[in-house]
Design an enzyme around this catalytic site. Sequence first.
Site, PDB file in Angstrom:
ATOM      1  N   ASN A 211       0.850  -1.202   0.000  1.00 23.97           N
ATOM      2  CA  ASN A 211       0.000   0.000   0.000  1.00 23.97           C
ATOM      3  C   ASN A 211       0.877   1.240   0.000  1.00 23.97           C
ATOM      4  OD1 ASN A 211       0.376   0.947   2.889  1.00 23.97           O
ATOM      5  ND2 ASN A 211      -0.327  -1.154   3.228  1.00 23.97           N
ATOM      6  N   ASP A 308      -4.421  -9.283  13.203  1.00 25.83           N
ATOM      7  CA  ASP A 308      -4.642  -7.857  13.452  1.00 25.83           C
ATOM      8  C   ASP A 308      -3.800  -7.444  14.661  1.00 25.83           C
ATOM      9  OD1 ASP A 308      -5.695  -5.336  14.331  1.00 25.83           O
ATOM     10  OD2 ASP A 308      -7.454  -5.724  13.071  1.00 25.83           O
ATOM     11  N   LYS A 345     -11.988  -2.847  17.711  1.00 24.59           N
ATOM     12  CA  LYS A 345     -10.615  -3.311  17.945  1.00 24.59           C
ATOM     13  C   LYS A 345     -10.250  -3.313  19.422  1.00 24.59           C
ATOM     14  CE  LYS A 345      -8.991  -2.678  13.384  1.00 24.59           C
ATOM     15  NZ  LYS A 345      -7.878  -3.146  12.591  1.00 24.59           N
TER      16      LYS A 345
HETATM   17  N1  CTP Z   1      -4.152  -2.807  11.982  1.00 28.18           N
HETATM   18  C1  CTP Z   1      -3.310  -3.765  12.520  1.00 28.18           C
HETATM   19  N2  CTP Z   1      -3.253  -5.001  11.943  1.00 28.18           N
HETATM   20  C2  CTP Z   1      -3.994  -5.295  10.865  1.00 28.18           C
HETATM   21  C3  CTP Z   1      -4.861  -4.319  10.309  1.00 28.18           C
HETATM   22  C4  CTP Z   1      -4.899  -3.086  10.885  1.00 28.18           C
HETATM   23  O1  CTP Z   1      -2.632  -3.494  13.506  1.00 28.18           O
HETATM   24  N3  CTP Z   1      -3.909  -6.495  10.340  1.00 28.18           N
HETATM   25  C5  CTP Z   1      -4.248  -1.487  12.650  1.00 28.18           C
HETATM   26  C6  CTP Z   1      -3.620  -0.353  11.894  1.00 28.18           C
HETATM   27  O2  CTP Z   1      -2.274  -0.172  12.282  1.00 28.18           O
HETATM   28  C7  CTP Z   1      -4.484   0.824  12.336  1.00 28.18           C
HETATM   29  C8  CTP Z   1      -5.841   0.201  12.569  1.00 28.18           C
HETATM   30  O3  CTP Z   1      -5.597  -1.173  12.760  1.00 28.18           O
HETATM   31  O4  CTP Z   1      -4.050   1.325  13.582  1.00 28.18           O
HETATM   32  C9  CTP Z   1      -6.835   0.428  11.502  1.00 28.18           C
HETATM   33  O5  CTP Z   1      -6.566  -0.319  10.382  1.00 28.18           O
HETATM   34  P1  CTP Z   1      -7.648  -0.569   9.239  1.00 28.18           P
HETATM   35  O6  CTP Z   1      -6.958  -1.296   8.134  1.00 28.18           O
HETATM   36  O7  CTP Z   1      -8.323   0.703   8.912  1.00 28.18           O
HETATM   37  O8  CTP Z   1      -8.677  -1.505   9.987  1.00 28.18           O
HETATM   38  P2  CTP Z   1      -9.544  -2.685   9.447  1.00 28.18           P
HETATM   39  O9  CTP Z   1      -9.805  -3.597  10.577  1.00 28.18           O
HETATM   40  O10 CTP Z   1      -8.911  -3.277   8.258  1.00 28.18           O
HETATM   41  O11 CTP Z   1     -10.882  -1.964   9.055  1.00 28.18           O
HETATM   42  P3  CTP Z   1     -11.560  -1.790   7.612  1.00 28.18           P
HETATM   43  O12 CTP Z   1     -12.759  -2.648   7.679  1.00 28.18           O
HETATM   44  O13 CTP Z   1     -11.881  -0.326   7.554  1.00 28.18           O
HETATM   45  O14 CTP Z   1     -10.569  -2.227   6.588  1.00 28.18           O
END
Ligand code: CTP
Length: 416
Positions: A211, A308, A345
């Site tokens: 990304n 995550d 989260k």
């Molecule tokens: N994050 C993380 N590990 C992941 C995905 C995300 O630690 N596998 C953390 C990012 O560092 C950020 C937060 O989660 O602090 C938000 O990430 P985001 O990608 O927006 O969250 P998602 O759960 O993927 O939500 P969405 O449904 O919007 O994609």
Amino acid sequence: MSALENKNILLIVSGGIAAYKSLDLVRLIRKQGGVVRCILTSGGARFITPLSLSALSAQPVYTDLWSLKDETEMGHIRLSREADLVVIAPASASLMAKMACGLADDLASTALLATDKPVMFAPAMNPMMWANPATQDNLRILQKRGLIQIGPGTGDMACGETGEGRMAEPEDICDSIIRFFENRGRLTGLKALVTSGPTFEPIDPVRFIGNRSSGKQGHAIAVALRDFGAAVTLVTGPVALPDPAGIKTIHVETAAAMMAACTSAMPADIAVCAAAVSDWSAAHISRTKIKKSADRKPPVLALQENPDVLATLSKKGKNRPLLVIGFAAETGNLLAAAAEKRERKGCNWIVANHVDDEQKVFGADQNHVFLITAEGSEEWPPAPKTEIARKLAQHIAEHMSHVQKRTRNNNRRTAA
Ligand code: CTP
């Protein structure tokens, strides 16, 4: 004890009518107990004299890079290293340009290139010079390097024009210096973990899912927490940024590796997950380069969900950091999506920003964010990422001091 007791400040006075205000700054710093050593550039000496600076600072004033006497007694390297903080007031357009380019052709610019100490600068110049793209480009470079900027303000200028470019008042500069030293120890004794940058999830030996994250915001947060005194571990995906000094930096490529590095960095008191972690990775990584098939149909890529990091660190348990902060880059209804993400989260705070125009965020030096906590949300005005990082560190320090006070009171109550 006065606020600047035992603090050594190297004050660089460059050319500009605002130089006369530096005399007052010297007086104010000394009133707070600080020791001020001054470098006066040849431009600065057109406006004020070495004698007035040395009389007010009660120290010799340094003007010449090639003065054998000064070089033996106190060379430019020692001069810049023995200070706890370097302050440039006024910072002229010319000195800012020299700093941005790394020029070292006089004592001030040489000391600035040689210093390993934080540098604060108070720009002062004619509004047209300030607005000139050359000065604005130089400013962005200095901001990106983490120099602490004070002002300039807007108002009537000595040159008769009105606009932005007036040096901050000596009282405001002195307050910023006091705040700098107050902040410095606010997270001492605490451990912080910061994630930054993107993750790259391999598909085959040459391709990956990645990304646009540059890591600028995450790295700036790690630096700000370090400046507040925390012991920082930075777990970063592939970025084009240098490892920040004084921070244990662990390089990873994938979400799984980031998860493993973060788990082994536990326990920590504070965790800030600023990395743009890929939500998915290839279910099967091909060991050989995937070739086009004979029927030229594109291959089907099976994905699997990544761990995550933020949600895992936020889970209740004895190793959970006292404060866990996540980021949310959203399109659409930012505040609602970020608040939902905070709940889902399980983190304490979310720093949220719009990414409707990705060109404005990814790789940019500015950011416009909202801080979302259990109490609600607050908007922070657009600011350099380094400034956002410092502001976040301030909020973190305030929160941690409340938490520590509460813990101490509870312990006292239990003991009684
Ligand atoms: N994050 C993380 N590990 C992941 C995905 C995300 O630690 N596998 C953390 C990012 O560092 C950020 C937060 O989660 O602090 C938000 O990430 P985001 O990608 O927006 O969250 P998602 O759960 O993927 O939500 P969405 O449904 O919007 O994609």
